[in-house]
Design a protein around this motif. Structure first.
Motif, PDB file in Angstrom:
ATOM      1  N   GLY A 189      77.585  51.838  37.904  1.00  0.00           N
ATOM      2  CA  GLY A 189      76.789  52.094  39.056  1.00  0.00           C
ATOM      3  C   GLY A 189      75.290  50.775  39.267  1.00  0.00           C
ATOM      4  N   THR A 190      74.764  50.510  37.725  1.00  0.00           N
ATOM      5  CA  THR A 190      73.955  49.339  38.197  1.00  0.00           C
ATOM      6  C   THR A 190      74.145  48.108  38.934  1.00  0.00           C
ATOM      7  OG1 THR A 190      72.124  50.141  36.702  1.00  0.00           O
ATOM      8  CG2 THR A 190      71.260  47.594  37.196  1.00  0.00           C
ATOM      9  N   GLU A 191      73.903  47.161  40.044  1.00  0.00           N
ATOM     10  CA  GLU A 191      74.128  45.981  40.791  1.00  0.00           C
ATOM     11  C   GLU A 191      73.414  45.169  39.603  1.00  0.00           C
ATOM     12  OE1 GLU A 191      73.988  42.738  44.451  1.00  0.00           O
ATOM     13  OE2 GLU A 191      73.792  45.204  44.320  1.00  0.00           O
ATOM     14  N   LEU A 192      73.697  44.108  39.079  1.00  0.00           N
ATOM     15  CA  LEU A 192      73.656  42.498  37.881  1.00  0.00           C
ATOM     16  C   LEU A 192      72.876  41.827  39.073  1.00  0.00           C
ATOM     17  CD1 LEU A 192      76.478  42.988  35.248  1.00  0.00           C
ATOM     18  CD2 LEU A 192      74.511  43.890  35.721  1.00  0.00           C
ATOM     19  N   SER A 193      72.080  41.388  38.408  1.00  0.00           N
ATOM     20  CA  SER A 193      71.226  40.252  39.287  1.00  0.00           C
ATOM     21  C   SER A 193      71.559  38.939  38.368  1.00  0.00           C
ATOM     22  CB  SER A 193      70.227  39.903  39.033  1.00  0.00           C
ATOM     23  OG  SER A 193      69.015  39.561  39.507  1.00  0.00           O
ATOM     24  N   MET A 194      71.507  37.979  39.370  1.00  0.00           N
ATOM     25  CA  MET A 194      72.116  37.007  38.893  1.00  0.00           C
ATOM     26  C   MET A 194      70.096  36.034  39.196  1.00  0.00           C
ATOM     27  SD  MET A 194      74.840  35.941  41.648  1.00  0.00           S
ATOM     28  CE  MET A 194      75.279  34.498  40.840  1.00  0.00           C
ATOM     29  N   THR A 195      69.057  36.402  38.744  1.00  0.00           N
ATOM     30  CA  THR A 195      68.260  35.764  38.761  1.00  0.00           C
ATOM     31  C   THR A 195      67.251  36.517  37.767  1.00  0.00           C
ATOM     32  OG1 THR A 195      67.329  37.273  40.706  1.00  0.00           O
ATOM     33  CG2 THR A 195      68.190  35.318  41.542  1.00  0.00           C
ATOM     34  N   ALA A 196      67.211  37.470  37.265  1.00  0.00           N
ATOM     35  CA  ALA A 196      66.577  38.687  36.609  1.00  0.00           C
ATOM     36  C   ALA A 196      67.607  39.213  35.451  1.00  0.00           C
ATOM     37  CB  ALA A 196      65.503  39.026  36.730  1.00  0.00           C
ATOM     38  N   ASP A 197      66.867  39.551  33.695  1.00  0.00           N
ATOM     39  CA  ASP A 197      67.984  39.929  33.278  1.00  0.00           C
ATOM     40  C   ASP A 197      67.736  41.743  33.656  1.00  0.00           C
ATOM     41  OD1 ASP A 197      68.221  38.497  31.744  1.00  0.00           O
ATOM     42  OD2 ASP A 197      67.062  39.821  30.044  1.00  0.00           O
ATOM     43  N   THR A 198      69.090  42.566  33.545  1.00  0.00           N
ATOM     44  CA  THR A 198      69.925  43.501  34.073  1.00  0.00           C
ATOM     45  C   THR A 198      69.819  44.699  32.635  1.00  0.00           C
ATOM     46  OG1 THR A 198      70.474  42.583  35.923  1.00  0.00           O
ATOM     47  CG2 THR A 198      71.401  44.999  35.110  1.00  0.00           C
ATOM     48  N   GLY A 203      72.388  53.230  23.615  1.00  0.00           N
ATOM     49  CA  GLY A 203      71.539  51.960  23.560  1.00  0.00           C
ATOM     50  C   GLY A 203      71.798  51.388  24.656  1.00  0.00           C
ATOM     51  N   ASP A 204      71.608  50.367  24.627  1.00  0.00           N
ATOM     52  CA  ASP A 204      71.135  49.450  26.016  1.00  0.00           C
ATOM     53  C   ASP A 204      71.792  48.542  26.228  1.00  0.00           C
ATOM     54  OD1 ASP A 204      69.074  51.553  26.707  1.00  0.00           O
ATOM     55  OD2 ASP A 204      67.374  50.414  25.682  1.00  0.00           O
ATOM     56  N   VAL A 205      72.874  47.941  26.982  1.00  0.00           N
ATOM     57  CA  VAL A 205      73.134  46.666  27.286  1.00  0.00           C
ATOM     58  C   VAL A 205      72.440  45.901  28.749  1.00  0.00           C
ATOM     59  CG1 VAL A 205      74.903  47.628  28.942  1.00  0.00           C
ATOM     60  CG2 VAL A 205      75.288  45.469  27.529  1.00  0.00           C
ATOM     61  N   VAL A 206      72.106  44.626  28.408  1.00  0.00           N
ATOM     62  CA  VAL A 206      71.286  43.520  28.750  1.00  0.00           C
ATOM     63  C   VAL A 206      72.052  42.740  29.165  1.00  0.00           C
ATOM     64  CG1 VAL A 206      69.228  42.080  29.108  1.00  0.00           C
ATOM     65  CG2 VAL A 206      69.401  44.151  27.817  1.00  0.00           C
ATOM     66  N   PHE A 207      72.350  42.212  30.460  1.00  0.00           N
ATOM     67  CA  PHE A 207      72.973  41.201  30.851  1.00  0.00           C
ATOM     68  C   PHE A 207      72.154  40.646  31.843  1.00  0.00           C
ATOM     69  CE2 PHE A 207      75.681  44.816  31.250  1.00  0.00           C
ATOM     70  CZ  PHE A 207      77.233  44.607  31.275  1.00  0.00           C
ATOM     71  N   SER A 208      72.908  39.029  31.647  1.00  0.00           N
ATOM     72  CA  SER A 208      71.972  37.671  31.896  1.00  0.00           C
ATOM     73  C   SER A 208      72.568  37.037  32.482  1.00  0.00           C
ATOM     74  CB  SER A 208      71.401  36.983  30.084  1.00  0.00           C
ATOM     75  OG  SER A 208      70.658  38.212  30.165  1.00  0.00           O
ATOM     76  N   TYR A 209      72.310  36.157  33.555  1.00  0.00           N
ATOM     77  CA  TYR A 209      73.483  35.161  34.114  1.00  0.00           C
ATOM     78  C   TYR A 209      72.873  34.306  33.860  1.00  0.00           C
ATOM     79  CZ  TYR A 209      75.575  33.193  37.986  1.00  0.00           C
ATOM     80  OH  TYR A 209      76.636  31.832  38.532  1.00  0.00           O
ATOM     81  N   ASN A 210      74.423  33.311  33.636  1.00  0.00           N
ATOM     82  CA  ASN A 210      73.948  31.936  32.849  1.00  0.00           C
ATOM     83  C   ASN A 210      74.816  31.447  34.177  1.00  0.00           C
ATOM     84  OD1 ASN A 210      75.023  29.662  31.491  1.00  0.00           O
ATOM     85  ND2 ASN A 210      75.502  30.700  29.420  1.00  0.00           N
ATOM     86  N   SER A 211      73.973  30.760  34.901  1.00  0.00           N
ATOM     87  CA  SER A 211      74.057  29.457  35.694  1.00  0.00           C
ATOM     88  C   SER A 211      75.478  28.443  35.552  1.00  0.00           C
ATOM     89  CB  SER A 211      72.970  28.865  36.783  1.00  0.00           C
ATOM     90  OG  SER A 211      71.838  28.285  35.425  1.00  0.00           O
ATOM     91  N   SER A 212      74.710  27.938  33.970  1.00  0.00           N
ATOM     92  CA  SER A 212      75.656  26.728  34.225  1.00  0.00           C
ATOM     93  C   SER A 212      77.018  27.237  33.549  1.00  0.00           C
ATOM     94  CB  SER A 212      75.630  26.028  32.370  1.00  0.00           C
ATOM     95  OG  SER A 212      75.254  26.938  31.233  1.00  0.00           O
ATOM     96  N   THR A 213      77.740  28.654  33.159  1.00  0.00           N
ATOM     97  CA  THR A 213      78.506  28.902  33.230  1.00  0.00           C
ATOM     98  C   THR A 213      79.449  29.480  34.593  1.00  0.00           C
ATOM     99  OG1 THR A 213      78.293  30.867  31.933  1.00  0.00           O
ATOM    100  CG2 THR A 213      79.165  29.311  30.946  1.00  0.00           C
ATOM    101  N   GLY A 214      78.590  30.420  35.190  1.00  0.00           N
ATOM    102  CA  GLY A 214      78.733  31.304  36.130  1.00  0.00           C
ATOM    103  C   GLY A 214      79.096  32.851  35.792  1.00  0.00           C
ATOM    104  N   ASN A 215      79.153  33.081  34.583  1.00  0.00           N
ATOM    105  CA  ASN A 215      79.192  34.558  33.800  1.00  0.00           C
ATOM    106  C   ASN A 215      77.794  34.884  33.242  1.00  0.00           C
ATOM    107  OD1 ASN A 215      81.858  33.643  34.274  1.00  0.00           O
ATOM    108  ND2 ASN A 215      81.843  32.677  31.835  1.00  0.00           N
ATOM    109  N   PHE A 216      78.501  36.285  32.442  1.00  0.00           N
ATOM    110  CA  PHE A 216      77.614  36.946  32.517  1.00  0.00           C
ATOM    111  C   PHE A 216      77.316  37.494  31.200  1.00  0.00           C
ATOM    112  CE2 PHE A 216      77.024  38.198  36.769  1.00  0.00           C
ATOM    113  CZ  PHE A 216      75.696  38.621  37.327  1.00  0.00           C
TER     114      PHE A 216
END
Length: 120
Positions: free
Chosen positions: A57-66, A73-86
């Motif tokens: 239910g939490t939208e992933l950001s392409m500009t900041a860690d989510t 525990g917690d999972v942190v997603f980081s957008y990788n602009s060079s691959t286009g993946n998280f």
């Protein structure tokens, strides 16, 4: 139609890809990294249409860690602009207690999961 692929790095050879070990919670002072695992969330929009990716239910950001919090525990997603993946990292922060009585510093598979939704 969008597709999702979750890949797992294997930063901890002693636990296996996608698994964490309560031993890494450092209750015994060994200070290892087995309470963490990581990987990549690959989202293919299929037709160049922008997509929205949500985890539990939490939208992933392409500009900041989510950060998405789970029960253990917690999972942190980081957008990788060079691959286009998280890229993602999961960190166990609470010991697992279960009805089997198999509590303690060990690996219990299938305890924590996160729902991924992609919309275009």
């Amino acid at each position: 139609m969008p597709t999702i692929e979750v890949s797992y790095d294997d930063p901890n050879a002693q636990t296996g890809a996608g698994l964490v070990d309560e031993d890494g919670l450092d209750a015994d002072g060994n200070d290892d990294t087995s309470a963490m695992t990581s990987g990549t969330l690959v989202v293919d929009s299929g037709d160049d249409t922008p997509v929205t990716v949500s985890v539990d239910g939490t939208e992933l950001s392409m500009t900041a860690d989510t950060t998405v919090s789970g029960a253990q525990g917690d999972v942190v997603f980081s957008y990788n602009s060079s691959t286009g993946n998280f890229d993602w990292t999961y960190t166990l922060d609470t010991a697992v207690t279960d009805s089997t009585g198999d509590d303690g510093e060990n690996i219990v598979a299938g305890v924590e999961s996160f729902a991924v939704v992609v919309e275009d």
